[in-house]
Design a protein around this motif. Structure first.
Motif, PDB file in Angstrom:
ATOM      1  N   TRP A  49       0.668  -1.315  -0.031  1.00  0.00           N
ATOM      2  CA  TRP A  49      -0.094  -0.106  -0.059  1.00  0.00           C
ATOM      3  C   TRP A  49       0.852   1.256  -0.061  1.00  0.00           C
ATOM      4  CZ3 TRP A  49       0.629   3.486   3.956  1.00  0.00           C
ATOM      5  CH2 TRP A  49       0.903   3.188   4.953  1.00  0.00           C
ATOM      6  N   ALA A  50       2.147   1.144   0.574  1.00  0.00           N
ATOM      7  CA  ALA A  50       2.853   2.356   0.725  1.00  0.00           C
ATOM      8  C   ALA A  50       4.028   2.453  -0.510  1.00  0.00           C
ATOM      9  CB  ALA A  50       3.488   2.542   1.946  1.00  0.00           C
ATOM     10  N   GLY A  51       3.957   1.500  -1.264  1.00  0.00           N
ATOM     11  CA  GLY A  51       4.923   1.517  -2.310  1.00  0.00           C
ATOM     12  C   GLY A  51       6.262   0.811  -2.080  1.00  0.00           C
ATOM     13  N   TRP A 153      -2.304   9.078   3.892  1.00  0.00           N
ATOM     14  CA  TRP A 153      -3.729   8.804   4.181  1.00  0.00           C
ATOM     15  C   TRP A 153      -4.432  10.084   4.449  1.00  0.00           C
ATOM     16  CZ3 TRP A 153      -5.305   4.475   2.204  1.00  0.00           C
ATOM     17  CH2 TRP A 153      -4.451   3.380   2.437  1.00  0.00           C
ATOM     18  N   GLY A 154      -3.750  11.177   4.540  1.00  0.00           N
ATOM     19  CA  GLY A 154      -4.469  12.578   4.667  1.00  0.00           C
ATOM     20  C   GLY A 154      -5.297  12.665   6.161  1.00  0.00           C
ATOM     21  N   GLU A 160      -4.733   3.756  12.285  1.00  0.00           N
ATOM     22  CA  GLU A 160      -4.525   2.276  13.067  1.00  0.00           C
ATOM     23  C   GLU A 160      -3.239   1.958  11.978  1.00  0.00           C
ATOM     24  OE1 GLU A 160      -4.253  -1.164  14.566  1.00  0.00           O
ATOM     25  OE2 GLU A 160      -5.697   0.466  15.033  1.00  0.00           O
ATOM     26  N   VAL A 161      -3.498   2.098  10.562  1.00  0.00           N
ATOM     27  CA  VAL A 161      -2.413   1.899   9.952  1.00  0.00           C
ATOM     28  C   VAL A 161      -1.016   2.368   9.889  1.00  0.00           C
ATOM     29  CG1 VAL A 161      -2.915   3.501   7.808  1.00  0.00           C
ATOM     30  CG2 VAL A 161      -2.156   1.137   7.276  1.00  0.00           C
ATOM     31  N   CYS A 162      -1.087   3.566  10.502  1.00  0.00           N
ATOM     32  CA  CYS A 162       0.333   4.247  10.746  1.00  0.00           C
ATOM     33  C   CYS A 162       0.982   3.899  12.138  1.00  0.00           C
ATOM     34  CB  CYS A 162      -0.065   5.738  10.749  1.00  0.00           C
ATOM     35  SG  CYS A 162      -0.617   6.312   9.143  1.00  0.00           S
ATOM     36  N   ARG A 163       0.153   2.741  12.908  1.00  0.00           N
ATOM     37  CA  ARG A 163       0.819   2.669  14.311  1.00  0.00           C
ATOM     38  C   ARG A 163       1.871   1.971  14.199  1.00  0.00           C
ATOM     39  NH1 ARG A 163      -5.071   2.198  17.210  1.00  0.00           N
ATOM     40  NH2 ARG A 163      -5.368   4.425  17.271  1.00  0.00           N
ATOM     41  N   GLU A 164       2.284   1.225  13.126  1.00  0.00           N
ATOM     42  CA  GLU A 164       3.456   0.263  13.216  1.00  0.00           C
ATOM     43  C   GLU A 164       4.599   1.196  12.970  1.00  0.00           C
ATOM     44  OE1 GLU A 164       4.387  -1.765   9.221  1.00  0.00           O
ATOM     45  OE2 GLU A 164       2.052  -1.656   9.270  1.00  0.00           O
TER      46      GLU A 164
END
Length: 166
Positions: A49-51, A153-154, A160-164
């Motif tokens: 998803w982040a390339g 993600w704006g 949640e997806v950024c917590r890692e």
């Protein structure tokens, strides 16, 4: 003579359009680019998803880490249009290798190299929008971190997806 002049002008304009640096995409274009990357083109299946090259499924080929890519806009557009024969990257141009638009080759010139089928074909404008999105969010952006994730993600780094990410 008029047709020759018109052909030269068309060629010059096309060359400038393909070699121009990525333009600053507005929010609507970025949203469309994200949709093309995650849905229509399903690029995240191989590139993550982040390339970053973290594919989404084991059955998909591992895509290049786009965050470390040094491709310029023209080469990125060519790669999206024409794929990478024999390397798992599909061609998103429906006429790729029908004529010599892709690397000067037709399908018969690929010497048995296979070309993965894309989940969908993309129109030229969609390919440009996708490339602009990738330059804004991935290409030459370095490793993902929490701030980049939030910007991607704006939202905020609390997604949640950024917590890692640190």
């Amino acid at each position: 003579m008029r047709f020759l002049f018109a052909g030269i002008i068309t060629l010059a304009v096309s060359t400038v359009a393909l070699t121009a640096p990525a333009r600053a995409a507005d929010a609507e274009d970025l949203a469309e680019g994200l949709r093309l990357f995650t849905q229509k083109g399903a690029c995240q299946a191989c590139h993550g998803w982040a390339g970053g090259g973290r594919k989404m499924g084991n059955q998909m080929p591992t895509g290049a880490n786009l965050r470390e890519s040094q491709l310029d806009r023209a080469n990125l557009i060519m790669t999206i249009k024409c794929g990478r024969p024999g390397r798992g990257m599909p061609a998103y141009d429906r006429l790729a290798y029908v004529d010599a638009r892709c690397y000067g080759q037709k399908k018969a010139d690929l010497n048995g190299l296979t070309l993965a089928d894309p989940p969908a074909t993309l129109q030229p404008r969609e390919i440009e929008t996708l490339a602009d999105f990738m330059f804004a969010k991935m290409i030459k952006q370095g490793p993902m971190d929490r701030a980049k994730c939030a910007a991607y993600w704006g939202g905020s780094g609390d997604l949640e997806v950024c917590r890692e990410f640190k």
